[in-house]
Design a protein around this motif. Structure first.
Motif, PDB file in Angstrom:
ATOM      1  N   LYS A   1       0.833  -1.198   0.000  1.00  0.00           N
ATOM      2  CA  LYS A   1       0.000   0.000   0.000  1.00  0.00           C
ATOM      3  C   LYS A   1       0.869   1.249   0.000  1.00  0.00           C
ATOM      4  O   LYS A   1       0.563   2.230  -0.680  1.00  0.00           O
ATOM      5  CB  LYS A   1      -0.917   0.004   1.224  1.00  0.00           C
ATOM      6  N   ASP A   2       1.958   1.218   0.767  1.00  0.00           N
ATOM      7  CA  ASP A   2       2.913   2.330   0.746  1.00  0.00           C
ATOM      8  C   ASP A   2       3.386   2.593  -0.675  1.00  0.00           C
ATOM      9  O   ASP A   2       3.427   3.734  -1.140  1.00  0.00           O
ATOM     10  CB  ASP A   2       4.129   2.006   1.624  1.00  0.00           C
ATOM     11  N   ALA A   3       3.780   1.510  -1.370  1.00  0.00           N
ATOM     12  CA  ALA A   3       4.324   1.651  -2.722  1.00  0.00           C
ATOM     13  C   ALA A   3       3.290   2.225  -3.676  1.00  0.00           C
ATOM     14  O   ALA A   3       3.591   3.101  -4.495  1.00  0.00           O
ATOM     15  CB  ALA A   3       4.831   0.291  -3.217  1.00  0.00           C
ATOM     16  N   ARG A   4       2.049   1.726  -3.609  1.00  0.00           N
ATOM     17  CA  ARG A   4       1.003   2.240  -4.504  1.00  0.00           C
ATOM     18  C   ARG A   4       0.745   3.723  -4.249  1.00  0.00           C
ATOM     19  O   ARG A   4       0.550   4.503  -5.183  1.00  0.00           O
ATOM     20  CB  ARG A   4      -0.288   1.449  -4.324  1.00  0.00           C
ATOM     21  N   THR A   5       0.723   4.119  -2.971  1.00  0.00           N
ATOM     22  CA  THR A   5       0.459   5.521  -2.654  1.00  0.00           C
ATOM     23  C   THR A   5       1.594   6.412  -3.131  1.00  0.00           C
ATOM     24  O   THR A   5       1.367   7.490  -3.689  1.00  0.00           O
ATOM     25  CB  THR A   5       0.249   5.698  -1.138  1.00  0.00           C
ATOM     26  N   VAL A   6       2.831   5.974  -2.927  1.00  0.00           N
ATOM     27  CA  VAL A   6       3.979   6.735  -3.418  1.00  0.00           C
ATOM     28  C   VAL A   6       3.906   6.876  -4.932  1.00  0.00           C
ATOM     29  O   VAL A   6       4.209   7.941  -5.493  1.00  0.00           O
ATOM     30  CB  VAL A   6       5.297   6.059  -2.986  1.00  0.00           C
ATOM     31  N   MET A   7       3.484   5.815  -5.623  1.00  0.00           N
ATOM     32  CA  MET A   7       3.372   5.867  -7.077  1.00  0.00           C
ATOM     33  C   MET A   7       2.341   6.913  -7.513  1.00  0.00           C
ATOM     34  O   MET A   7       2.552   7.651  -8.485  1.00  0.00           O
ATOM     35  CB  MET A   7       2.988   4.477  -7.601  1.00  0.00           C
ATOM     36  N   LEU A   8       1.233   7.007  -6.786  1.00  0.00           N
ATOM     37  CA  LEU A   8       0.231   8.037  -7.086  1.00  0.00           C
ATOM     38  C   LEU A   8       0.821   9.438  -6.904  1.00  0.00           C
ATOM     39  O   LEU A   8       0.578  10.334  -7.720  1.00  0.00           O
ATOM     40  CB  LEU A   8      -0.990   7.867  -6.180  1.00  0.00           C
ATOM     41  N   TYR A   9       1.564   9.625  -5.827  1.00  0.00           N
ATOM     42  CA  TYR A   9       2.177  10.944  -5.592  1.00  0.00           C
ATOM     43  C   TYR A   9       3.176  11.290  -6.694  1.00  0.00           C
ATOM     44  O   TYR A   9       3.244  12.434  -7.144  1.00  0.00           O
ATOM     45  CB  TYR A   9       2.876  10.962  -4.231  1.00  0.00           C
ATOM     46  N   LEU A  10       3.971  10.301  -7.112  1.00  0.00           N
ATOM     47  CA  LEU A  10       4.932  10.545  -8.182  1.00  0.00           C
ATOM     48  C   LEU A  10       4.227  10.983  -9.462  1.00  0.00           C
ATOM     49  O   LEU A  10       4.647  11.937 -10.125  1.00  0.00           O
ATOM     50  CB  LEU A  10       5.756   9.281  -8.450  1.00  0.00           C
ATOM     51  N   ARG A  11       3.148  10.306  -9.799  1.00  0.00           N
ATOM     52  CA  ARG A  11       2.437  10.605 -11.051  1.00  0.00           C
ATOM     53  C   ARG A  11       1.630  11.895 -10.976  1.00  0.00           C
ATOM     54  O   ARG A  11       1.670  12.731 -11.893  1.00  0.00           O
ATOM     55  CB  ARG A  11       1.500   9.439 -11.396  1.00  0.00           C
ATOM     56  N   ASP A  12       0.878  12.081  -9.887  1.00  0.00           N
ATOM     57  CA  ASP A  12      -0.076  13.185  -9.816  1.00  0.00           C
ATOM     58  C   ASP A  12       0.492  14.460  -9.197  1.00  0.00           C
ATOM     59  O   ASP A  12      -0.124  15.519  -9.316  1.00  0.00           O
ATOM     60  CB  ASP A  12      -1.305  12.759  -8.998  1.00  0.00           C
ATOM     61  N   TYR A  13       1.647  14.358  -8.535  1.00  0.00           N
ATOM     62  CA  TYR A  13       2.095  15.507  -7.736  1.00  0.00           C
ATOM     63  C   TYR A  13       3.564  15.876  -7.933  1.00  0.00           C
ATOM     64  O   TYR A  13       3.923  17.049  -7.841  1.00  0.00           O
ATOM     65  CB  TYR A  13       1.837  15.188  -6.260  1.00  0.00           C
ATOM     66  N   LEU A  14       4.404  14.892  -8.218  1.00  0.00           N
ATOM     67  CA  LEU A  14       5.846  15.141  -8.270  1.00  0.00           C
ATOM     68  C   LEU A  14       6.424  15.199  -9.679  1.00  0.00           C
ATOM     69  O   LEU A  14       7.628  15.371  -9.841  1.00  0.00           O
ATOM     70  CB  LEU A  14       6.589  14.080  -7.449  1.00  0.00           C
ATOM     71  N   GLY A  15       5.573  15.022 -10.712  1.00  0.00           N
ATOM     72  CA  GLY A  15       6.028  15.254 -12.076  1.00  0.00           C
ATOM     73  C   GLY A  15       6.644  14.074 -12.791  1.00  0.00           C
ATOM     74  O   GLY A  15       7.431  14.244 -13.725  1.00  0.00           O
ATOM     75  N   PHE A  16       6.287  12.823 -12.396  1.00  0.00           N
ATOM     76  CA  PHE A  16       6.829  11.628 -13.050  1.00  0.00           C
ATOM     77  C   PHE A  16       5.741  10.974 -13.900  1.00  0.00           C
ATOM     78  O   PHE A  16       4.721  10.530 -13.356  1.00  0.00           O
ATOM     79  CB  PHE A  16       7.342  10.629 -12.007  1.00  0.00           C
ATOM     80  N   PRO A  17       5.926  10.892 -15.231  1.00  0.00           N
ATOM     81  CA  PRO A  17       4.916  10.245 -16.084  1.00  0.00           C
ATOM     82  C   PRO A  17       4.728   8.779 -15.701  1.00  0.00           C
ATOM     83  O   PRO A  17       5.684   8.108 -15.298  1.00  0.00           O
ATOM     84  CB  PRO A  17       5.498  10.382 -17.493  1.00  0.00           C
ATOM     85  N   GLU A  18       3.508   8.297 -15.853  1.00  0.00           N
ATOM     86  CA  GLU A  18       3.209   6.902 -15.502  1.00  0.00           C
ATOM     87  C   GLU A  18       4.102   5.927 -16.254  1.00  0.00           C
ATOM     88  O   GLU A  18       4.564   4.934 -15.690  1.00  0.00           O
ATOM     89  CB  GLU A  18       1.739   6.624 -15.798  1.00  0.00           C
ATOM     90  N   ARG A  19       4.371   6.208 -17.530  1.00  0.00           N
ATOM     91  CA  ARG A  19       5.187   5.288 -18.343  1.00  0.00           C
ATOM     92  C   ARG A  19       6.638   5.245 -17.887  1.00  0.00           C
ATOM     93  O   ARG A  19       7.396   4.334 -18.267  1.00  0.00           O
ATOM     94  CB  ARG A  19       5.119   5.693 -19.813  1.00  0.00           C
ATOM     95  N   ASN A  20       7.058   6.238 -17.088  1.00  0.00           N
ATOM     96  CA  ASN A  20       8.445   6.293 -16.618  1.00  0.00           C
ATOM     97  C   ASN A  20       8.606   5.757 -15.197  1.00  0.00           C
ATOM     98  O   ASN A  20       9.653   5.950 -14.580  1.00  0.00           O
ATOM     99  CB  ASN A  20       8.964   7.727 -16.668  1.00  0.00           C
ATOM    100  N   ILE A  21       7.571   5.110 -14.686  1.00  0.00           N
ATOM    101  CA  ILE A  21       7.623   4.556 -13.324  1.00  0.00           C
ATOM    102  C   ILE A  21       7.643   3.035 -13.409  1.00  0.00           C
ATOM    103  O   ILE A  21       6.789   2.423 -14.059  1.00  0.00           O
ATOM    104  CB  ILE A  21       6.412   5.009 -12.492  1.00  0.00           C
ATOM    105  N   LYS A  22       8.607   2.419 -12.773  1.00  0.00           N
ATOM    106  CA  LYS A  22       8.673   0.962 -12.679  1.00  0.00           C
ATOM    107  C   LYS A  22       8.252   0.545 -11.272  1.00  0.00           C
ATOM    108  O   LYS A  22       8.784   1.054 -10.282  1.00  0.00           O
ATOM    109  CB  LYS A  22      10.081   0.455 -12.959  1.00  0.00           C
ATOM    110  N   LEU A  23       7.285  -0.363 -11.194  1.00  0.00           N
ATOM    111  CA  LEU A  23       6.775  -0.843  -9.906  1.00  0.00           C
ATOM    112  C   LEU A  23       7.162  -2.307  -9.720  1.00  0.00           C
ATOM    113  O   LEU A  23       6.898  -3.144 -10.586  1.00  0.00           O
ATOM    114  CB  LEU A  23       5.256  -0.690  -9.846  1.00  0.00           C
ATOM    115  N   LEU A  24       7.780  -2.615  -8.575  1.00  0.00           N
ATOM    116  CA  LEU A  24       8.142  -3.997  -8.247  1.00  0.00           C
ATOM    117  C   LEU A  24       7.425  -4.382  -6.958  1.00  0.00           C
ATOM    118  O   LEU A  24       7.692  -3.818  -5.896  1.00  0.00           O
ATOM    119  CB  LEU A  24       9.654  -4.119  -8.055  1.00  0.00           C
ATOM    120  N   THR A  25       6.494  -5.335  -7.043  1.00  0.00           N
ATOM    121  CA  THR A  25       5.789  -5.844  -5.866  1.00  0.00           C
ATOM    122  C   THR A  25       5.618  -7.351  -6.005  1.00  0.00           C
ATOM    123  O   THR A  25       5.709  -7.907  -7.100  1.00  0.00           O
ATOM    124  CB  THR A  25       4.390  -5.201  -5.713  1.00  0.00           C
ATOM    125  N   GLY A  26       5.345  -8.013  -4.864  1.00  0.00           N
ATOM    126  CA  GLY A  26       5.073  -9.447  -4.883  1.00  0.00           C
ATOM    127  C   GLY A  26       6.200 -10.230  -5.528  1.00  0.00           C
ATOM    128  O   GLY A  26       7.384  -9.924  -5.363  1.00  0.00           O
TER     129      GLY A  26
END
Length: 465
Positions: A233-258
């Motif tokens: 949940k921490d990771a998902r929330t940080v990802m939202l902040y990166l995309r919606d608030y900190l200026g990182f495009p969704e396509r430029n974010i790599k998510l590693l979970t599970g």
């Protein structure tokens, strides 16, 4: 146009004694063409674009990485699908939270409306009772005017007066309750959703194609029974902040979970994908939420992937020192690392091989050069443990880190949150909350801000307030 201008300058610059040596202009043109082709391939990020680059520039220093990346394109697509699924999950959680808040508000409005109706009915009854008592008092007065006043009549008048006084007190109480009801209605107005940490605020920094992020959240482990609560949940929330608030495009974010957060995934994304993507204008953000582990023999600290084993850290975990070395090697504008983990082995978000003793000393994590552009925020000192924030369903450090970014850390009120402001905010609030939970947790920042050239003035976020 830019290419022609550069070639013209290089061919016959005024300060040269004549024109450029033979072959110099052609060589420079090839370098510029190669840089342009690589930039275009990176922007397109398709198999066709990368194969065209490899075909046209087989001797480029970037070609080996490009070949490796082409081989892993199906996995890259799977990574993109994972990011999209997790973002959709985070959006669904956010929508559900909004729905629950709206339901609570509706129920509260209904409760207040019913209370107001009962209050109104009670007030009407009080008014009717007052009228009846007044009429009774008037009738008694008229009756007493016709007869000789007696002791009994005086007692009756006294009783009526007492009842009138009680009625007046009840009216005052009723007015006081009306005031309280009005205050309660104001408090129960539409909830302030901007105060919800899971709802990334809008505004902040504009998105830039040059920004890249790696977000890792390992909550459950293949070979370890004890998980890291709320890490995904921490990771998902940080990802939202990166995309919606900190200026990182969704396509430029790599998510590693599970199970997609294995040691090989760590190496592939951090050591192959990230160097292939960044440019000198890039901002890089790396976030990790999960277990850390110390090696009692080597005094090294490790991040624990999904398939990590505390009994074989060198083979199954990712060294923190190696992470810093790889990120320091990037030619970028700046790199920010946030670690919601600990490395003491004494509990919390830290594990150690069975039978080994927890480390109560500083670990070797690699020295960070103040002259470099790497900034590391970590959740606790080397001999402390991290913990979750049960009331908010997040890691304690991550919760306050996000609160700081959204504006709570903007001490000087200039609309920006700098490294030193963010560190001061999380250190104060995390330590205070941990003390309430009867433990110590002191966030750290590296390198030492006093040794940095900017003294911690680097801006992390633009507040939405």
């Amino acid at each position: 146009m830019f290419r022609l201008a550069v070639l013209a300058v290089l061919a016959c610059a005024p300060h040269f004694v004549g024109c450029a040596p033979a072959g110099f202009v052609e060589s420079t043109a090839n370098v510029i063409d190669e840089m342009t082709a690589f930039r275009d391939a990176r922007k397109a990020n398709t198999r066709q674009a990368w194969e065209a680059f490899i075909r046209n520039y087989p001797n480029s220093g970037k070609t080996p990485q490009a070949k490796q990346w082409v081989q892993m394109m199906p996995e890259a697509r799977a990574d993109e699908a994972l990011v999209k699924r997790e973002l959709e999950k985070a959006e669904a959680e956010r929508a559900e939270r909004r729905r629950l808040q709206e339901d609570l508000k509706r129920h509260e409005d209904e409760r207040l409306a019913q209370a107001a109706l009962r209050q109104k009915e009670e007030k009407l009854k009080q008014e009717e009772e007052a009228k009846r008592l007044e009429a009774e008092k008037l009738a008694q007065a008229q009756s007493l005017a016709q007869v000789q006043v007696s002791t009994a009549a005086l007692a009756m008048l006294a009783d009526l007066q007492r009842r009138m006084d009680e009625l007046e007190k009840r009216e005052k109480t009723l007015k006081a309750r009306e005031v309280e009801l009005a205050k309660a209605a104001a408090v129960a107005a539409a909830p302030d959703l901007s105060d919800d940490i899971d709802l990334a605020p809008k505004g902040g920094l504009p998105q830039s194609d040059e920004n890249f992020a790696v977000v890792i959240g390992v909550e459950k482990y293949r070979d370890i029974a004890t998980g890291a609560d709320y890490a995904e949940k921490d990771a998902r929330t940080v990802m939202l902040y990166l995309r919606d608030y900190l200026g990182f495009p969704e396509r430029n974010i790599k998510l590693l979970t599970g199970d997609r957060a294995s040691r090989s995934d760590f190496a592939k994304i951090l050591e192959l994908w990230l160097p292939l993507q960044v440019t000198p204008e890039s901002k890089v953000f790396v976030y990790y939420s999960g277990h850390g582990a110390p090696d009692p023999n080597s005094q090294q600290a490790y991040l624990l992937p999904y398939d990590g084993d505390p009994k074989a850290l060198e083979l199954t975990a990712y060294p923190l020192k190696r992470l810093y070395e790889k990120l320091n090697a990037l030619v970028v504008k700046d790199v920010t690392v946030v670690l919601d983990s600990c490395f003491s082995g004494a509990g919390g978000r830290s594990v150690i091989a069975q039978g080994a003793r927890p480390l109560m000393s500083r670990l070797e994590t690699g020295k960070l050069d103040p002259a470099k552009k790497l900034t590391v925020f970590s959740a606790a000192a080397g001999d402390e443990i991290t913990g979750g924030y049960e009331a908010q369903k997040h890691g304690l450090f991550t919760y306050y880190f996000l609160r700081g970014l959204r504006g709570d850390a903007d001490v000087n009120g200039d609309g920006w949150v700098s490294v030193d402001e963010e560190y001061g905010y999380v250190k104060k609030n995390v330590s205070r909350q941990a003390n309430r939970d009867s433990r110590e947790q002191t966030p750290q920042v590296q390198p030492d801000l006093s040794l940095r050239k900017d003294k911690g003035a680097l801006r992390l976020s633009k507040t939405a307030k």
